[in-house]
Design a protein around this motif. Structure first.
Motif, PDB file in Angstrom:
ATOM      1  N   ALA A  50       0.828  -1.208   0.000  1.00  0.00           N
ATOM      2  CA  ALA A  50       0.000   0.000   0.000  1.00  0.00           C
ATOM      3  C   ALA A  50       0.862   1.258   0.000  1.00  0.00           C
ATOM      4  O   ALA A  50       0.526   2.253  -0.658  1.00  0.00           O
ATOM      5  CB  ALA A  50      -0.928  -0.009   1.210  1.00  0.00           C
ATOM      6  N   LEU A  51       1.968   1.225   0.714  1.00  0.00           N
ATOM      7  CA  LEU A  51       2.846   2.399   0.770  1.00  0.00           C
ATOM      8  C   LEU A  51       3.445   2.708  -0.607  1.00  0.00           C
ATOM      9  O   LEU A  51       3.545   3.888  -0.987  1.00  0.00           O
ATOM     10  CB  LEU A  51       3.957   2.161   1.798  1.00  0.00           C
ATOM     11  N   GLU A  52       3.798   1.675  -1.352  1.00  0.00           N
ATOM     12  CA  GLU A  52       4.341   1.896  -2.696  1.00  0.00           C
ATOM     13  C   GLU A  52       3.279   2.468  -3.634  1.00  0.00           C
ATOM     14  O   GLU A  52       3.570   3.320  -4.475  1.00  0.00           O
ATOM     15  CB  GLU A  52       4.905   0.595  -3.275  1.00  0.00           C
ATOM     16  N   VAL A  53       2.034   1.996  -3.505  1.00  0.00           N
ATOM     17  CA  VAL A  53       0.952   2.515  -4.350  1.00  0.00           C
ATOM     18  C   VAL A  53       0.717   3.991  -4.056  1.00  0.00           C
ATOM     19  O   VAL A  53       0.561   4.803  -4.977  1.00  0.00           O
ATOM     20  CB  VAL A  53      -0.337   1.681  -4.143  1.00  0.00           C
ATOM     21  N   VAL A  54       0.704   4.356  -2.773  1.00  0.00           N
ATOM     22  CA  VAL A  54       0.514   5.753  -2.397  1.00  0.00           C
ATOM     23  C   VAL A  54       1.656   6.605  -2.948  1.00  0.00           C
ATOM     24  O   VAL A  54       1.440   7.705  -3.480  1.00  0.00           O
ATOM     25  CB  VAL A  54       0.396   5.889  -0.860  1.00  0.00           C
ATOM     26  N   ALA A  55       2.880   6.096  -2.872  1.00  0.00           N
ATOM     27  CA  ALA A  55       4.029   6.833  -3.391  1.00  0.00           C
ATOM     28  C   ALA A  55       3.925   7.017  -4.905  1.00  0.00           C
ATOM     29  O   ALA A  55       4.233   8.094  -5.430  1.00  0.00           O
ATOM     30  CB  ALA A  55       5.325   6.107  -3.028  1.00  0.00           C
TER      31      ALA A  55
END
Length: 151
Positions: A7-12
């Motif tokens: 999820a953190l990579e998608v947000v980034a």
């Protein structure tokens, strides 16, 4: 394809896309990319249907994933009842255990009197002699010299 993205990579990635293209061009870009992916999928599906129709009715159950050798072998081993002996042999063979036993023997460890216990050459005593050592006339064991040219 992207199963290892969190999820953190998608947000980034979303924040990066907003910074690069801006909020006014981003919806049009998403529509264009999704349209492109849809066309590629349609082209792929049409090509598969054309190949299946050219092969004839005897290949109606043909799957393109079976062209991968690993998938083909796994499917054949799972479906063939004549290969039960191979599956039993495979399940009984523990390569890690065999490698550990050989590594212990090379390092000079031998199996002690208790099953599964590993002891050094001194604890094993005369019951399990080290085969890599030659016997001394006085009764002891001496390791033969290493000859690098011989190996």
């Amino acid at each position: 394809m992207f199963s290892d993205i969190g999820a953190l990579e998608v947000v980034a990635l979303v924040i990066l896309a907003l910074l690069i293209w801006g909020p006014d061009k981003l919806p049009q870009l998403i529509q264009d990319v999704s349209r492109f992916i849809r066309r590629i999928r349609e082209f792929s599906d049409n090509a598969k249907q054309d190949i299946r129709s050219e092969l004839g009715p005897e290949f109606k159950d043909f799957e393109f994933e079976d062209l991968n050798p690993k998938t083909f072998l796994r499917k054949q081993l799972a479906e063939n009842p004549d290969l039960k002996e191979i599956q039993e042999l495979r399940s009984s063979f523990d390569l890690r255990k065999e490698i550990d036993e050989v590594a212990d023997a090379v390092k000079g460890k031998t199996l002690g009197p208790a099953a599964g216990s590993v002891a050094g050459p001194a604890a094993a005593g005369a019951a399990t002699p080290d085969l890599l050592k030659k016997r001394d006339p006085s009764g002891g064991y001496e390791r033969p010299p290493f000859d690098a040219d011989a190996t």
